[in-house]
Write an enzyme that holds these catalytic residues in place. Structure first.
Site, PDB file in Angstrom:
ATOM      1  N   TRP A 102      39.910  37.121  44.356  1.00 56.60           N
ATOM      2  CA  TRP A 102      39.940  38.584  44.391  1.00 56.60           C
ATOM      3  C   TRP A 102      39.024  39.131  45.468  1.00 56.60           C
ATOM      4  O   TRP A 102      39.352  40.128  46.116  1.00 56.60           O
ATOM      5  CB  TRP A 102      39.627  39.161  43.008  1.00 56.60           C
ATOM      6  N   ASP A 172      33.250  44.974  42.645  1.00 58.00           N
ATOM      7  CA  ASP A 172      34.450  44.841  41.820  1.00 58.00           C
ATOM      8  C   ASP A 172      33.993  44.214  40.505  1.00 58.00           C
ATOM      9  O   ASP A 172      33.667  43.034  40.454  1.00 58.00           O
ATOM     10  CB  ASP A 172      35.474  43.942  42.540  1.00 58.00           C
ATOM     11  N   LYS A 196      40.554  44.175  30.891  1.00 58.52           N
ATOM     12  CA  LYS A 196      39.836  42.994  30.398  1.00 58.52           C
ATOM     13  C   LYS A 196      38.826  43.404  29.332  1.00 58.52           C
ATOM     14  O   LYS A 196      39.007  43.095  28.168  1.00 58.52           O
ATOM     15  CB  LYS A 196      39.190  42.251  31.551  1.00 58.52           C
TER      16      LYS A 196
HETATM   17  N1  PMP Z   1      39.581  41.900  40.738  1.00 57.71           N
HETATM   18  C1  PMP Z   1      39.347  41.002  39.759  1.00 57.71           C
HETATM   19  C2  PMP Z   1      37.968  40.417  39.616  1.00 57.71           C
HETATM   20  C3  PMP Z   1      40.385  40.631  38.893  1.00 57.71           C
HETATM   21  O1  PMP Z   1      40.160  39.738  37.931  1.00 57.71           O
HETATM   22  C4  PMP Z   1      41.667  41.201  39.057  1.00 57.71           C
HETATM   23  C5  PMP Z   1      42.826  40.885  38.139  1.00 57.71           C
HETATM   24  N2  PMP Z   1      42.776  39.822  37.376  1.00 57.71           N
HETATM   25  C6  PMP Z   1      41.869  42.108  40.097  1.00 57.71           C
HETATM   26  C7  PMP Z   1      40.801  42.449  40.908  1.00 57.71           C
HETATM   27  C8  PMP Z   1      43.204  42.756  40.320  1.00 57.71           C
HETATM   28  O2  PMP Z   1      43.347  43.723  39.339  1.00 57.71           O
HETATM   29  P1  PMP Z   1      44.671  44.599  39.124  1.00 57.71           P
HETATM   30  O3  PMP Z   1      45.682  43.663  38.551  1.00 57.71           O
HETATM   31  O4  PMP Z   1      44.198  45.643  38.155  1.00 57.71           O
HETATM   32  O5  PMP Z   1      45.048  45.159  40.438  1.00 57.71           O
END
Ligand code: PMP
Length: 360
Positions: A102, A172, A196
């Site tokens: 991510w 993030d 989450k």
């Molecule tokens: N950042 C992190 C740390 C994540 O775990 C995730 C999704 N698992 C995301 C970003 C992407 O999130 P979204 O599906 O809400 O776009």
């Protein structure tokens, strides 16, 4: 509760049972209004109270002063990967800490809007670790912000400290927001998908210090401008009312149950119990560097793909789901978000022992 299974999913994931029960009722008749929460207008006094309370609870739990705005936006955390640099980078330079899938995704989007300095990367070693305290080099002068991911959902690593930097700090926090007390004043900008630790999918919490609003690109389409969302109280268009309602209830549940201090102790104890089961076994091994281990997502493997599959399939037969590792890395992963129960953790530890005895 016999009709509920143990859910170790990485998100959307397990939510507090009292909140789910209350939501069942609220879907039918919210607060005695005679209509369900998903039927009531986002402009109604009823919903206004919900969104206001959600904002205030997040600010209280995270120790955020009135210098911060809390927004509920669309598009997931992934939209913030580009919306942030689009608004603020504007041809300047930003530093990124590359600790997982991510972070990498966020960094690649930022390159569209300016120069990216990668201060640290564990990509070459399969994102097995995060930088220790003091390990990050200084961000170059003129850095607009330093971005990091506090918990790496796929790799199962997490920061146990806030990186030291003179650059404005962006984080993030998708997979560990509200999991432990933090000093909110250290951050310029925080974002997190709700699905989450906070609620269902459908909204992204964005927290930003107001002094940044003046620096945002004023020529972007309205939906992509933080200033518009602040001015309109996250109602420039119709927000995801149900997700915001759930966040309000989950944060109320947190506040009524000892807040983030109690949550941190619970999360630590549950993660420690699973790591202990991994470490005392000869069949399983943890995937992350020990000092970098996440308290939210525990990644491990038997070292054999077929056995890993047998493990999560067998677990599902015993009422434990969501243990399959992320599709990009394989292996196994157990997520112990705030609402995870001790019963689930005990069931998993017992099943690991039994599995080892049968497949030693
Ligand atoms: N950042 C992190 C740390 C994540 O775990 C995730 C999704 N698992 C995301 C970003 C992407 O999130 P979204 O599906 O809400 O776009």
């Amino acid at each position: 509760m016999t009709d509920r299974i143990h859910n170790f999913s990485a998100g959307p994931g397990v939510l507090p049972e009292p909140v789910l029960r209350e939501a069942q009722e609220a879907l039918w008749n919210f607060g005695g209004s005679g209509m369900g929460i998903v039927e009531c207008s986002h402009r109604s006094a009823l919903f206004d109270e919900v969104i206001h309370s959600a904002r205030e609870r997040i600010k209280r739990l995270m120790g955020l002063s009135d210098d911060y705005e809390v927004l509920f936006l669309h598009g997931g955390a992934r939209t913030q990967f580009f919306m942030l640099p689009m608004n603020l980078l504007r041809g300047g330079r930003a530093s990124y800490v590359d600790t997982g899938t991510w972070s990498y995704g966020a960094m690649e989007q930022a390159r569209r809007y300016g120069a990216v300095d990668v201060l640290f990367s564990s990509r070459q070693t399969g994102y097995d670790r995060i930088p220790g305290p003091g390990e990050l080099p200084k961000a170059p002068d003129g850095t607009v912000y330093l971005h990091y991911t506090s918990n790496n959902t796929v790799a199962g690593t997490g920061f146990h400290h806030i990186p030291q930097t003179s650059a404005p700090l962006v984080c993030d926090m998708s997979s560990d927001i509200l999991s432990r007390p933090i000093d909110g004043s250290k951050f310029q900008f925080i974002y997190a998908g709700a699905q989450k630790n906070m609620g269902p999918s459908g909204t992204t919490v964005v927290i930003l210090r107001r002094d940044w609003l003046d620096r945002c690109d004023p020529d972007l389409p309205e939906m992509l401008r933080y200033g518009i969302h602040v001015a309109k109280g996250s109602m420039y268009n119709t927000p995801c009312t149900f997700a915001i309602y759930m966040i309000e209830r989950v944060t109320a549940w947190l506040e009524a149950n000892g807040g983030l201090v109690a949550m941190e102790a619970k999360n630590r104890a549950q993660a420690d119990a699973i790591y202990a089961a991994i470490d005392r076994s000869e069949r399983f091994r943890g995937k992350a560097d020990i000092a970098s281990r996440s308290t939210m997502n525990i990644t491990f493997t038997t070292g054999d793909e077929a056995l890993d599959t047998a493990f999560w399939q067998g677990a599902a037969e015993c009422g434990m789901v969501g243990l399959k590792g992320h599709r990009s890395v394989g292996g196994l992963r157990a997520s112990v978000y705030n609402a995870q129960t001790d019963g689930a953790v005990t069931a998993l530890s017992d099943y690991m022992k039994e599995f080892e005895a049968n497949h030693g």
